[in-house]
Design an enzyme around this catalytic site. Structure first.
Site, PDB file in Angstrom:
ATOM      1  N   ASN A 171     -10.023  61.140  22.118  1.00 50.73           N
ATOM      2  CA  ASN A 171     -10.848  61.197  20.566  1.00 50.73           C
ATOM      3  C   ASN A 171     -10.322  62.528  19.885  1.00 50.73           C
ATOM      4  O   ASN A 171     -10.848  63.522  20.754  1.00 50.73           O
ATOM      5  CB  ASN A 171     -11.994  60.868  20.857  1.00 50.73           C
ATOM      6  CG  ASN A 171     -12.941  61.094  19.561  1.00 50.73           C
ATOM      7  OD1 ASN A 171     -12.511  61.429  18.512  1.00 50.73           O
ATOM      8  ND2 ASN A 171     -14.297  60.632  19.708  1.00 50.73           N
ATOM      9  N   CYS A 204     -15.856  62.650  12.625  1.00 54.17           N
ATOM     10  CA  CYS A 204     -14.778  62.036  12.697  1.00 54.17           C
ATOM     11  C   CYS A 204     -14.626  60.922  11.667  1.00 54.17           C
ATOM     12  O   CYS A 204     -13.600  60.340  11.414  1.00 54.17           O
ATOM     13  CB  CYS A 204     -15.355  60.942  14.063  1.00 54.17           C
ATOM     14  SG  CYS A 204     -15.530  61.675  15.616  1.00 54.17           S
ATOM     15  N   HIS A 254     -11.116  54.961  13.602  1.00 51.58           N
ATOM     16  CA  HIS A 254     -11.182  56.030  14.425  1.00 51.58           C
ATOM     17  C   HIS A 254     -11.077  55.805  15.854  1.00 51.58           C
ATOM     18  O   HIS A 254     -11.871  54.807  16.241  1.00 51.58           O
ATOM     19  CB  HIS A 254     -12.428  56.778  13.836  1.00 51.58           C
ATOM     20  CG  HIS A 254     -12.873  57.807  14.909  1.00 51.58           C
ATOM     21  ND1 HIS A 254     -11.938  59.026  15.213  1.00 51.58           N
ATOM     22  CD2 HIS A 254     -14.077  57.980  15.770  1.00 51.58           C
ATOM     23  CE1 HIS A 254     -12.611  59.835  16.187  1.00 51.58           C
ATOM     24  NE2 HIS A 254     -13.766  59.160  16.108  1.00 51.58           N
TER      25      HIS A 254
HETATM   26  C1  LIG Z   1     -19.311  58.611  26.729  1.00 51.28           C
HETATM   27  C2  LIG Z   1     -19.000  57.020  26.940  1.00 51.28           C
HETATM   28  C3  LIG Z   1     -17.595  57.031  27.221  1.00 51.28           C
HETATM   29  C4  LIG Z   1     -19.842  56.831  28.381  1.00 51.28           C
HETATM   30  O1  LIG Z   1     -19.841  55.466  28.697  1.00 51.28           O
HETATM   31  P1  LIG Z   1     -21.108  54.582  28.989  1.00 51.28           P
HETATM   32  O2  LIG Z   1     -20.525  53.208  29.503  1.00 51.28           O
HETATM   33  O3  LIG Z   1     -21.620  54.606  27.588  1.00 51.28           O
HETATM   34  O4  LIG Z   1     -21.655  55.235  30.106  1.00 51.28           O
HETATM   35  P2  LIG Z   1     -23.079  55.859  30.216  1.00 51.28           P
HETATM   36  O5  LIG Z   1     -23.405  57.054  29.360  1.00 51.28           O
HETATM   37  O6  LIG Z   1     -23.961  54.635  30.022  1.00 51.28           O
HETATM   38  O7  LIG Z   1     -23.153  56.253  31.537  1.00 51.28           O
HETATM   39  C5  LIG Z   1     -22.899  55.349  32.764  1.00 51.28           C
HETATM   40  C6  LIG Z   1     -22.913  56.203  34.247  1.00 51.28           C
HETATM   41  O8  LIG Z   1     -21.556  56.694  34.097  1.00 51.28           O
HETATM   42  C7  LIG Z   1     -21.660  58.242  34.364  1.00 51.28           C
HETATM   43  N1  LIG Z   1     -20.672  59.045  33.824  1.00 51.28           N
HETATM   44  C8  LIG Z   1     -20.673  59.505  32.387  1.00 51.28           C
HETATM   45  N2  LIG Z   1     -19.628  60.135  32.343  1.00 51.28           N
HETATM   46  C9  LIG Z   1     -18.725  60.043  33.372  1.00 51.28           C
HETATM   47  C10 LIG Z   1     -17.373  60.333  33.754  1.00 51.28           C
HETATM   48  N3  LIG Z   1     -16.688  61.256  33.120  1.00 51.28           N
HETATM   49  N4  LIG Z   1     -17.143  60.075  35.155  1.00 51.28           N
HETATM   50  C11 LIG Z   1     -17.851  59.042  35.819  1.00 51.28           C
HETATM   51  N5  LIG Z   1     -19.061  58.813  35.533  1.00 51.28           N
HETATM   52  C12 LIG Z   1     -19.611  59.200  34.565  1.00 51.28           C
HETATM   53  C13 LIG Z   1     -23.163  58.389  33.647  1.00 51.28           C
HETATM   54  O9  LIG Z   1     -23.820  59.507  34.354  1.00 51.28           O
HETATM   55  C14 LIG Z   1     -23.860  57.160  34.279  1.00 51.28           C
HETATM   56  O10 LIG Z   1     -24.495  57.438  35.350  1.00 51.28           O
HETATM   57  P3  LIG Z   1     -25.802  56.837  35.781  1.00 51.28           P
HETATM   58  O11 LIG Z   1     -25.712  55.251  35.509  1.00 51.28           O
HETATM   59  O12 LIG Z   1     -25.946  57.023  37.309  1.00 51.28           O
HETATM   60  O13 LIG Z   1     -26.646  57.382  34.976  1.00 51.28           O
HETATM   61  C15 LIG Z   1     -19.680  56.033  25.855  1.00 51.28           C
HETATM   62  O14 LIG Z   1     -21.048  56.112  25.896  1.00 51.28           O
HETATM   63  C16 LIG Z   1     -18.859  56.543  24.479  1.00 51.28           C
HETATM   64  O15 LIG Z   1     -17.780  56.294  24.350  1.00 51.28           O
HETATM   65  N6  LIG Z   1     -19.822  56.794  23.752  1.00 51.28           N
HETATM   66  C17 LIG Z   1     -19.331  56.922  22.267  1.00 51.28           C
HETATM   67  C18 LIG Z   1     -18.859  58.288  22.108  1.00 51.28           C
HETATM   68  C19 LIG Z   1     -18.205  58.709  21.052  1.00 51.28           C
HETATM   69  O16 LIG Z   1     -17.541  58.001  20.223  1.00 51.28           O
HETATM   70  N7  LIG Z   1     -18.441  59.932  20.566  1.00 51.28           N
HETATM   71  C20 LIG Z   1     -17.748  60.517  19.407  1.00 51.28           C
HETATM   72  C21 LIG Z   1     -18.053  60.032  18.063  1.00 51.28           C
HETATM   73  S1  LIG Z   1     -17.295  59.151  17.093  1.00 51.28           S
END
Ligand SMILES: CC(C)(COP(=O)(O)OP(=O)(O)OC[C@H]1O[C@@H](n2cnc3c(N)ncnc32)[C@H](O)[C@@H]1OP(=O)(O)O)[C@@H](O)C(=O)NCCC(=O)NCCS
Length: 331
Positions: A288, A116, A258
């Site tokens: 993204n 990224c 980003h």
């Molecule tokens: C991926 C992301 C959106 C997930 O959001 P979050 O608030 O961190 O959610 P978590 O990973 O803590 O998961 C919370 C819950 O939602 C669930 N969940 C994950 N994806 C889901 C989806 N698409 N729909 C519904 N629920 C989802 C998880 O399983 C978890 O359930 P649990 O509590 O029963 O275990 C977030 O972590 C994120 O954006 N991370 C950075 C990603 C990124 O920038 N990547 C590229 C690098 S630049």
């Protein structure tokens, strides 16, 4: 690189696939919903490629527009740098495919892998190249077909990524009194290799029937860990840039971060105490797009008149590796 370097972004362009994929599409086959995706990421829809659209075709489309805005022809380009983690092929480089499609003569062309942070790395490298005096107009491109490496069955990543490309022509200027790269940072720290990665397909884990069966050719991500690291690193990048460049947040017309997650971006905005309209976002429309997100934003801002000559613009990025980079530019 803290000495101001003369360079001009003389043209920008972007290419987004026509196919729009709204959040509701994922509700059909994944345990997710539109509300969750909007609230946790800020994404409403993204673009996915259709048959015939590839990383190189998007890169060429974006580049042609950037070259046209610069008032140049493809033959004026003397170096091509493509930042991508989703190359046209393993071999040769995507930059070679772009050269073949775009140019009538051989020019140096290479790919750069910094996830990224890739486009900011490319822009800083392009600036260094024009500063040597050897190159006049360098094409810096961020191009991704993230759907090529995203597991459609993994709800943690499938909803996040999109396809697209952005390009900028970086041109030489004689001094740093006008348009310039005022401050920049590039860095990497490899501890992210088990947090955000594609396990198979390289020399460490070769492609086999087992890796395909186990879906190891797709991105694996510990979203929560990446999130924490991204927030902290963005804060550090902002603090470091403001202090080392000797500017305040008020001096900066527009920050282009980003587009990883709206909450990560908002956290950087709050750290800087900026009004919402001074932190550019388009993650709601494109998701993204990894290395393509910043140049796509940059092109939208240039064409909408959000950035004008003399304005300061700060680019900040954090990605897999981990890698991070920032560039404070006077337009
Ligand atoms: C991926 C992301 C959106 C997930 O959001 P979050 O608030 O961190 O959610 P978590 O990973 O803590 O998961 C919370 C819950 O939602 C669930 N969940 C994950 N994806 C889901 C989806 N698409 N729909 C519904 N629920 C989802 C998880 O399983 C978890 O359930 P649990 O509590 O029963 O275990 C977030 O972590 C994120 O954006 N991370 C950075 C990603 C990124 O920038 N990547 C590229 C690098 S630049």
């Amino acid at each position: 690189m803290h000495k101001p370097l003369g360079m001009k972004i003389s043209g920008t362009g972007r290419a987004l696939p026509e196919r729009v994929v709204p959040n509701s599409e994922f509700e059909k086959y994944l345990e997710t919903n539109d509300k969750w995706i909007r609230e946790r990421t800020g994404i409403v829809e993204r673009r996915f490629v259709s048959e015939g659209e590839t990383t190189a075709s998007l890169a060429v489309d974006a580049s042609r527009k950037a070259i046209e805005m610069a008032g140049l022809t493809p033959d004026d380009i003397d170096l091509i740098i493509v930042a991508t983690i989703t190359p046209e092929a393993i071999l040769p480089s995507t930059a070679c495919f772009v050269q073949q499609e775009l140019c009538n003569k051989p020019v140096p062309a290479f790919d750069l892998v910094a996830a990224c942070s890739g486009f900011v790395y490319a822009l800083i490298n392009a600036t260094a190249m024009v500063q040597t005096g050897a190159y006049k107009h360098v094409l810096a491109i961020g191009a991704e077909v993230m759907t090529a490496i995203t597991d459609p069955e993994d709800r943690g990543t499938a909803i996040l990524f999109g396809d697209g490309a952005g390009a900028a022509v970086i041109s030489a200027t004689p001094d740093a009194d006008g348009p310039a790269l005022l401050h920049s940072t590039m860095s990497a720290e490899g501890s992210g290799d088990s947090v955000l990665f594609v396990p198979a397909g390289g020399s460490r884990v070769r492609t086999s029937q087992m890796t395909l069966d186990e879906r190891l050719h797709y991105v694996k991500m510990n979203g929560r860990e990446v999130y924490k690291r991204a927030v902290k690193r963005n804060h550090d990048l902002v603090d470091q840039t403001l202090s080392e460049a000797g500017v305040t947040a008020d001096d900066i017309k527009l920050v282009i971060p980003h587009q990883s997650n709206l909450r990560i971006v908002e956290s950087a905005r709050e750290r800087m105490g900026l009004a919402p309209d001074r932190m550019y976002t388009n993650i709601d429309r494109y998701g993204n797009t990894s290395g393509a997100s910043i140049p796509i934003c940059l092109d939208e801002c240039m064409r909408a008149g959000r950035l004008e000559p003399g304005d300061l613009c700060l680019l900040i990025a954090f990605g897999a590796g981990f890698t991070w980079a920032s560039a404070l530019i006077r337009i």
